[in-house]
Design a protein around this motif. Structure first.
Motif, short mmCIF file in Angstrom:
data_model
loop_
_atom_site.label_atom_id
_atom_site.label_comp_id
_atom_site.label_asym_id
_atom_site.label_seq_id
_atom_site.Cartn_x
_atom_site.Cartn_y
_atom_site.Cartn_z
N THR A 147 0.85 -1.18 0.00
CA THR A 147 0.00 0.00 0.00
C THR A 147 0.89 1.23 0.00
N VAL A 181 -2.16 -0.05 -9.08
CA VAL A 181 -3.55 0.42 -8.99
C VAL A 181 -3.56 1.79 -8.31
N PRO A 197 -8.06 2.89 -6.21
CA PRO A 197 -9.11 1.97 -6.65
C PRO A 197 -10.44 2.14 -5.92
N LEU A 215 -8.93 -7.58 -5.78
CA LEU A 215 -7.50 -7.40 -5.58
C LEU A 215 -6.93 -8.53 -4.73
N LEU A 224 1.20 -6.56 -6.15
CA LEU A 224 0.33 -5.39 -6.19
C LEU A 224 1.01 -4.19 -5.55
N ILE A 266 -0.63 -0.57 -4.51
CA ILE A 266 -1.90 0.14 -4.47
C ILE A 266 -1.69 1.52 -3.86
N ALA A 280 -3.43 4.70 -2.46
CA ALA A 280 -4.78 4.93 -1.95
C ALA A 280 -4.79 5.98 -0.85
N ALA A 330 -6.99 -0.48 1.77
CA ALA A 330 -5.87 -1.00 0.98
C ALA A 330 -5.02 -1.99 1.77
N SER A 382 -3.11 -5.41 1.07
CA SER A 382 -1.65 -5.29 0.98
C SER A 382 -1.12 -4.66 2.26
#
Length: 218
Positions: free
Chosen positions: A39, A158, A161, A177, A187, A189, A191, A197, A201
């Motif tokens: 994240t 991402v 998201p 995800l 991943l 992410i 965010a 998130a 993650s």
């Protein structure tokens, strides 16, 4: 001989990025093991989107070195074959229908997939024949998520998201995800909703002042 980079989805070493007169990244170093989820947090304007663009070979480092699955970031073709970026606006083709967007993405990556099935899963089967430009922001987000899930690239980036989604939509994002991670995808992410998130993650990094630091989840 075993490739020492093969165990890592992403490696950055002292990466600097300058856009015009502005320095966006300042000596960023990162090791993201293959299959791990991260994240990425940071205030608006901190450079999260720019970092994702760099990792997807959309930008080149001003200084330093970077690799994605062992491929040098400057080898843009190889990197783009291994990675998928889901931008905050979805990155859809507005004049293609929802179904056409997904089928085109599969052709671009020389893949096959269950397009009707993934449209049902994200609740867009009734909108499959509508052009993307006529979909709501939340529906476009769901369609972009369907594309990322369908492609399941080894490294998936991402950007925001959970934006423009209701609670049910956010739960769907977490579900899909998490499924990607379960299939071995790495991943990253970006965010503004840390708890959402981090449920997918847990490892957390924060970008501030151009510096990337590890952060312990609250």
């Amino acid at each position: 001989m075993t490739d020492p980079h093969a165990a890592f989805a992403v490696q950055l070493r002292d990466v600097w990025l300058r856009l015009g007169r502005e320095v966006i990244l300042r000596g960023v170093t990162l090791d993201l093991p293959a299959g791990q989820g991260v994240t990425l947090l940071g205030e608006n304007g901190a450079g999260k989107t720019t970092l994702l663009r760099l990792l997807s070979a959309g930008l080149r480092p001003t200084r330093g070195e970077g690799r994605v699955l062992g491929f040098d970031l400057r080898d843009s073709r190889a990197v783009r074959d291994a990675i998928h970026l889901m931008p905050v606006d979805g990155g859809l083709y507005p004049d293609l229908t929802g179904e056409e967007n997904l089928r085109f993405a599969l052709r671009m990556h020389r893949q096959e997939g269950d397009v009707p099935g993934v449209l049902r899963r994200v609740g867009l089967e009734a909108a499959a024949g509508r052009r993307a430009r006529f979909l709501s922001a939340g529906m476009r987000k769901r369609l972009a998520l369907a594309r990322a899930h369908l492609l399941a690239r080894p490294v998936t980036l991402v950007d925001e998201p959970f934006a423009n989604l209701d609670d049910a939509g956010r739960a769907l994002v977490q579900e899909l995800l998490s499924d990607l991670r379960g299939r071995g995808c790495s991943l990253l992410i970006a965010a503004h909703e840390p708890a959402l998130a981090q449920a997918v993650s847990p490892r957390t990094l924060r970008l501030a002042g151009g510096l990337l630091r590890e952060e312990t989840p609250a």
